[in-house]
Design a protein around this motif. Structure first.
Motif, PDB file in Angstrom:
ATOM      1  N   ALA A   1       0.794  -1.338  -0.016  1.00 38.81           N
ATOM      2  CA  ALA A   1       0.175   0.019  -0.074  1.00 38.81           C
ATOM      3  C   ALA A   1       0.910   1.216  -0.145  1.00 38.81           C
ATOM      4  O   ALA A   1       0.438   2.232  -0.616  1.00 38.81           O
ATOM      5  N   GLU A   2       1.928   1.019   0.408  1.00 38.23           N
ATOM      6  CA  GLU A   2       2.944   2.416   0.490  1.00 38.23           C
ATOM      7  C   GLU A   2       3.549   2.474  -0.795  1.00 38.23           C
ATOM      8  O   GLU A   2       3.597   3.714  -1.093  1.00 38.23           O
ATOM      9  N   LEU A   3       3.741   1.550  -1.665  1.00 37.35           N
ATOM     10  CA  LEU A   3       4.449   1.557  -2.832  1.00 37.35           C
ATOM     11  C   LEU A   3       3.237   1.901  -3.966  1.00 37.35           C
ATOM     12  O   LEU A   3       3.580   2.705  -4.957  1.00 37.35           O
ATOM     13  N   VAL A   4       2.273   1.374  -3.640  1.00 35.61           N
ATOM     14  CA  VAL A   4       1.153   1.542  -4.947  1.00 35.61           C
ATOM     15  C   VAL A   4      -0.057   2.237  -4.259  1.00 35.61           C
ATOM     16  O   VAL A   4      -0.620   1.617  -3.310  1.00 35.61           O
ATOM     17  N   GLU A   5      -0.488   3.273  -5.111  1.00 35.19           N
ATOM     18  CA  GLU A   5      -1.701   3.904  -4.519  1.00 35.19           C
ATOM     19  C   GLU A   5      -3.009   2.928  -4.637  1.00 35.19           C
ATOM     20  O   GLU A   5      -3.139   2.167  -5.732  1.00 35.19           O
ATOM     21  N   GLY A   6      -4.000   2.838  -3.754  1.00 35.72           N
ATOM     22  CA  GLY A   6      -4.801   1.963  -3.909  1.00 35.72           C
ATOM     23  C   GLY A   6      -4.441   0.446  -3.737  1.00 35.72           C
ATOM     24  O   GLY A   6      -5.190  -0.419  -4.235  1.00 35.72           O
TER      25      GLY A   6
ATOM     26  N   LEU B   1      -7.083  -8.886  -6.979  1.00 28.62           N
ATOM     27  CA  LEU B   1      -6.474  -9.749  -7.791  1.00 28.62           C
ATOM     28  C   LEU B   1      -6.640 -11.097  -6.897  1.00 28.62           C
ATOM     29  O   LEU B   1      -6.622 -12.297  -7.747  1.00 28.62           O
ATOM     30  N   PHE B   2      -6.858 -11.202  -5.668  1.00 30.76           N
ATOM     31  CA  PHE B   2      -6.914 -12.690  -4.923  1.00 30.76           C
ATOM     32  C   PHE B   2      -8.312 -12.987  -4.311  1.00 30.76           C
ATOM     33  O   PHE B   2      -8.199 -13.446  -3.318  1.00 30.76           O
TER      34      PHE B   2
ATOM     35  N   MET C   1       6.229 -13.859 -18.039  1.00 29.13           N
ATOM     36  CA  MET C   1       4.616 -13.215 -17.247  1.00 29.13           C
ATOM     37  C   MET C   1       4.345 -11.844 -17.733  1.00 29.13           C
ATOM     38  O   MET C   1       4.856 -11.071 -16.950  1.00 29.13           O
ATOM     39  N   ALA C   2       4.071 -11.930 -18.700  1.00 28.83           N
ATOM     40  CA  ALA C   2       3.619 -10.374 -19.264  1.00 28.83           C
ATOM     41  C   ALA C   2       2.205  -9.757 -19.020  1.00 28.83           C
ATOM     42  O   ALA C   2       1.599  -9.202 -19.723  1.00 28.83           O
ATOM     43  N   GLY C   3       1.639 -10.405 -17.886  1.00 25.35           N
ATOM     44  CA  GLY C   3       0.322 -10.006 -17.366  1.00 25.35           C
ATOM     45  C   GLY C   3       0.390  -9.252 -16.220  1.00 25.35           C
ATOM     46  O   GLY C   3       1.161  -8.297 -15.957  1.00 25.35           O
TER      47      GLY C   3
ATOM     48  N   VAL D   1       2.242  -5.222 -11.904  1.00 23.92           N
ATOM     49  CA  VAL D   1       2.366  -4.997 -10.496  1.00 23.92           C
ATOM     50  C   VAL D   1       3.836  -4.412 -10.250  1.00 23.92           C
ATOM     51  O   VAL D   1       4.073  -3.373  -9.357  1.00 23.92           O
ATOM     52  N   HIS D   2       4.885  -5.084 -10.941  1.00 30.12           N
ATOM     53  CA  HIS D   2       6.146  -4.887 -10.323  1.00 30.12           C
ATOM     54  C   HIS D   2       6.746  -3.680 -11.347  1.00 30.12           C
ATOM     55  O   HIS D   2       7.618  -2.986 -10.915  1.00 30.12           O
ATOM     56  N   LEU D   3       5.912  -3.218 -12.276  1.00 25.26           N
ATOM     57  CA  LEU D   3       6.465  -1.849 -12.903  1.00 25.26           C
ATOM     58  C   LEU D   3       6.180  -0.790 -12.052  1.00 25.26           C
ATOM     59  O   LEU D   3       6.983   0.106 -11.646  1.00 25.26           O
TER      60      LEU D   3
END
Length: 207
Positions: A17-22, A30-31, A73-75, A80-82
């Motif tokens: 949550a710190e790294l990605v908004e929302g 996702l899960f 894994m181009a999905g 996410v990791h970009l």
């Protein structure tokens, strides 16, 4: 064991949550069908691995991106990791360099698939495509041919030394160690904005 997994999951969600908004809402979506998978994956990647001190976040995310491209894994993992890579201090140009490097070892089809996905991801994120040169590349070019308006102490140090070693420390920062013969003569800390060096701090080795 269950309590430890739960703690790691909570820590991982907080880190994401710190790294990605929302970020927490994104994880929940996702899960949604397999929440236990989210507990394991998020707890391992962002709870345990993210906090290990052996690698800085930039290197850890670069390694992760390389593994994702190599695995084809181009999905969602690449998407996410970009985001987490940029938030951890990778410059967009460094992301594309990781894909290029991976092509030589994992094969061009997987790198091309990743590049195709990055076209969309960069556009969605409002990032320039192709991105600017990496900060390290900009700084090395500066060191080879400093501009005429460079500060005199910067010019003096670069003129004296026989070798430089440049290390990017963030998306706009590069540390350059300046060596004369085998000794460290000084350090330059650069701040880069796009293709331009906008600030240089000089630290001389004490006599």
């Amino acid at each position: 064991m269950g309590d430890e997994v739960e703690k790691l999951h909570r820590r991982g969600r907080a880190n994401f949550a710190e790294l990605v908004e929302g970020g927490e809402q994104r994880l929940d979506a996702l899960f949604r069908t397999i929440p236990a998978l989210g507990e394991l994956a998020v707890g391992t990647v962002y709870g345990h691995l993210h906090e290990r001190p052996g690698l800085d976040p930039r290197i850890r995310e670069a390694a992760t991106l390389a593994a994702i491209v190599a695995a084809g894994m181009a999905g969602p993992p690449l998407s996410v990791h970009l985001k987490t890579g940029l938030a951890s201090g990778l410059a967009p140009g460094e992301v594309t360099e990781v894909v290029l490097q991976t092509a030589a070892f994992a094969g061009f089809p997987r790198a091309v698939s990743a590049a195709d996905q990055l076209n969309r991801l960069f556009a969605d994120a409002g990032l320039a495509s192709p991105p600017a040169r990496t900060p390290r590349e900009v700084v090395l070019a500066y060191c080879v041919a400093p501009p005429e308006d460079a500060e005199p102490d910067v010019l003096a140090l670069l003129t004296e030394v026989t070798r430089v070693s440049a290390t990017a420390t963030g998306p706009d920062r590069v540390l350059v160690e300046c060596f004369g013969d085998d000794s460290l003569d000084g350090v330059l800390v650069f701040r880069v904005d796009g293709e331009n060096v906008v600030e240089v701090a000089v630290y001389r080795q004490a006599d």
